[in-house]
Design an enzyme around this catalytic site. Structure first.
Site, PDB file in Angstrom:
ATOM      1  N   HIS A  34       0.862  -1.191   0.000  1.00  0.00           N
ATOM      2  CA  HIS A  34       0.000   0.000   0.000  1.00  0.00           C
ATOM      3  C   HIS A  34       0.894   1.236   0.000  1.00  0.00           C
ATOM      4  CE1 HIS A  34      -2.073   3.174   2.536  1.00  0.00           C
ATOM      5  NE2 HIS A  34      -2.860   3.099   1.499  1.00  0.00           N
ATOM      6  N   SER A  35       0.503   2.258  -0.768  1.00  0.00           N
ATOM      7  CA  SER A  35       1.202   3.542  -0.747  1.00  0.00           C
ATOM      8  C   SER A  35       2.669   3.372  -1.171  1.00  0.00           C
ATOM      9  CB  SER A  35       1.057   4.153   0.655  1.00  0.00           C
ATOM     10  OG  SER A  35       1.417   5.505   0.653  1.00  0.00           O
ATOM     11  N   LEU A  36       3.607   3.853  -0.365  1.00  0.00           N
ATOM     12  CA  LEU A  36       5.018   3.689  -0.708  1.00  0.00           C
ATOM     13  C   LEU A  36       5.370   2.204  -0.885  1.00  0.00           C
ATOM     14  CD1 LEU A  36       7.839   4.972  -1.023  1.00  0.00           C
ATOM     15  CD2 LEU A  36       8.099   4.804   1.445  1.00  0.00           C
ATOM     16  N   GLY A  65       3.436  -0.041  -2.038  1.00  0.00           N
ATOM     17  CA  GLY A  65       2.928  -0.455  -3.343  1.00  0.00           C
ATOM     18  C   GLY A  65       3.876  -0.033  -4.449  1.00  0.00           C
ATOM     19  N   HIS A  71      -6.795   8.271   1.552  1.00  0.00           N
ATOM     20  CA  HIS A  71      -5.647   7.496   1.084  1.00  0.00           C
ATOM     21  C   HIS A  71      -5.433   6.225   1.916  1.00  0.00           C
ATOM     22  CE1 HIS A  71      -1.582   6.659  -0.348  1.00  0.00           C
ATOM     23  NE2 HIS A  71      -1.130   6.708   0.885  1.00  0.00           N
TER      24      HIS A  71
END
Ligand SMILES: *[C@@H]1O[C@H](CO)[C@@H](O)[C@H](O)[C@H]1NC(C)=O
Ligand SMILES: *[C@@H]1O[C@H](CO)[C@@H](O)[C@H](O)[C@H]1NC(C)=O
Ligand SMILES: *[C@@H]1O[C@H](CO)[C@@H](O)[C@H](O)[C@H]1NC(C)=O
Ligand SMILES: *[C@@H]1O[C@H](CO)[C@@H](O)[C@H](O)[C@H]1NC(C)=O
Length: 407
Positions: free
Chosen positions: A260-262, A264, A361
């Site tokens: 997820h996020s960074l 990902g 987010h």
């Protein structure tokens, strides 16, 4: 192809096509195996999940489908091409291998939901509240000497009981964006600003930039940017070590990477390098980072990389920038917006009338509000999830002039 991969494929095809319903694909069941984290000396550490009675083990079941994976035919050639591109600005063509591999069923809503839960759990110790599907056997703390927060990376390793498939889940940026912010957020912020800003996170003159490549006006020195990314950010090199360690522990396994996020974005860059199937949730645009890291890009879309995000998330959409944005106020410069592979985009702004908001987010929001219910526009089109599409004609950082601008 590894012999084990061939065997796994044959088993897959036999199960799929001898089954009564030929559309049904095998379902894989995953158990938690290890925690991974990075020590202050940038070594990847692993810690085995404690044994627990079968009935107490948290399990995740994921649907599968065959997907086309594309990877450099030789890692030595990849590394050579990257070095020559960096040092001599030469573009060296490299060979790509195509393989059909068993990947997660990214057209299944339940599978995406379960993957989102697995990435959420990468943020937490199992005893922490918020862990999904927590079985009673998981009251552990990190052992002494373990520094899960020394760097921005940690997460979990899941495997099927026979180890045929392994899922590496990578934690993303800590709550820094969304309020709170654990001990990892300082390192994460540095990484994020180096990777996802156009030019060293120079938002205006009040900002302390993360590298010194800004040359006045809208000019930015490209070599300088690349040096900064390669030398100062351990991001990609830690990721490749982590991946290598996993293949060392599970030499015969088919490996998937999720985050997820960074996390990902890192999952995607590793998937591009090693040909592993990837599901990246709410990742900021990582295409620009792949370019600055000199990862060669194949002529065709990498179908084994799947992004999942929604339109009210300003990080994934690349709209969390500008001096007064919530990202800028929090010290983040999230300016990139183009993703590799294919993207499953939930238009929550249109269909749920959501306002764009940094709080959207978070992974918990995606689990509870986006993936937990059928998605009406997809259902209307006879699908479970929106169609995965490549981001053609995506443009980012267009006001900047990147070139040779020595200091
Ligand atoms: C977990 O372990 C700690 C100490 O080992 C104990 O205080 C706590 O009650 C345990 N929690 C659960 C949910 O069993
Ligand atoms: C699976 O891998 C683990 C290492 O995490 C090992 O201990 C176990 O014996 C392996 N199981 C099988 C069935 O190969
Ligand atoms: C992980 O990989 C690095 C380098 O690739 C190596 O130095 C290290 O010993 C490995 N660690 C484990 C636990 O396998
Ligand atoms: C959301 O999508 C469904 C199905 O396409 C549609 O019926 C509904 O009107 C949409 N809602 C909005 C607010 O656009």
């Amino acid at each position: 192809m590894l012999l084990s991969t061939v065997t796994a494929l044959l088993t897959y095809l036999l199960t799929t096509f001898t089954h009564d319903d030929s559309h049904e694909s095998p379902i894989l069941r995953f158990e938690l195996r290890q925690y991974h984290a990075v020590s202050s000396a940038a070594h990847v550490l692993f810690h085995d999940a404690p044994p627990a009675p079968e009935s107490l083990r948290p399990q995740h079941t994921l649907g599968t489908r065959l997907i086309r994976s594309r990877r450099p035919s030789s890692l030595a050639a990849l590394s050579d091409a990257r070095a020559r591109s960096r040092k001599y600005a030469e573009s060296v063509p490299i060979d790509w291998d195509d393989d059909d591999v068993i990947g997660p069923d990214v057209e299944s809503r339940e599978t995406l939901l379960e993957i989102a839960k697995m990435t959420n759990n990468a943020y937490l110790e199992p005893a922490e509240a918020g862990w999904y599907d927590l079985g009673g056997g998981w009251n552990v703390t990190y052992p002494v000497g373990w520094e899960p927060d020394a760097d921005g990376f940690r997460g979990h390793v899941f495997a099927t009981p026979d180890n045929s498939t392994v899922v590496l889940a990578i934690k993303g940026t800590s709550a820094g964006f969304v309020g709170g912010g654990g001990p990892t957020s300082k390192k994460d912020k540095f990484n994020d600003n180096l990777l996802f800003s156009c030019c060293c996170a120079r938002i205006d003159w009040t900002w302390t930039t993360v590298c010194n490549c800004y040359r006045g006006g809208w000019k930015c020195d490209q070599d300088c940017l690349e040096e900064a990314l390669i030398e100062e950010s351990l991001f990609y090199s830690i990721g490749t070590n982590l991946y290598n360690n996993i293949t060392y522990m599970y030499p015969e396994s088919n490996i998937w990477i999720i985050g997820h996020s960074l996390g990902g974005a890192l999952a995607s860059l590793l998937g591009v390098t090693f040909g592993a199937p990837v599901v990246a949730i709410e990742s900021p645009g990582e295409k620009i980072a792949a370019g600055r890291l000199h990862l060669p890009s194949p002529p065709e879309v990498q179908q084994h990389i799947t992004h999942v995000y929604h339109t009210a998330d300003p990080i994934a959409m690349g709209t969390c920038n500008g001096v007064l944005s919530s990202c800028a106020l929090g010290g983040f410069a999230m300016e990139s917006r183009c993703h590799l592979g294919r993207s499953i985009v939930y238009d929550t702004v249109t269909n749920l009338s959501w306002a764009v908001d940094i709080r959207k987010h978070g992974i918990v929001n995606v689990i509870e509000e986006v993936l937990s219910h059928p998605w009406p526009p997809a259902v209307e089109a006879g699908r479970e999830v929106p169609e995965a599409k490549p981001e053609e004609d995506c443009v980012e950082c267009f006001s900047w002039d990147f070139g040779d601008y020595p200091p």
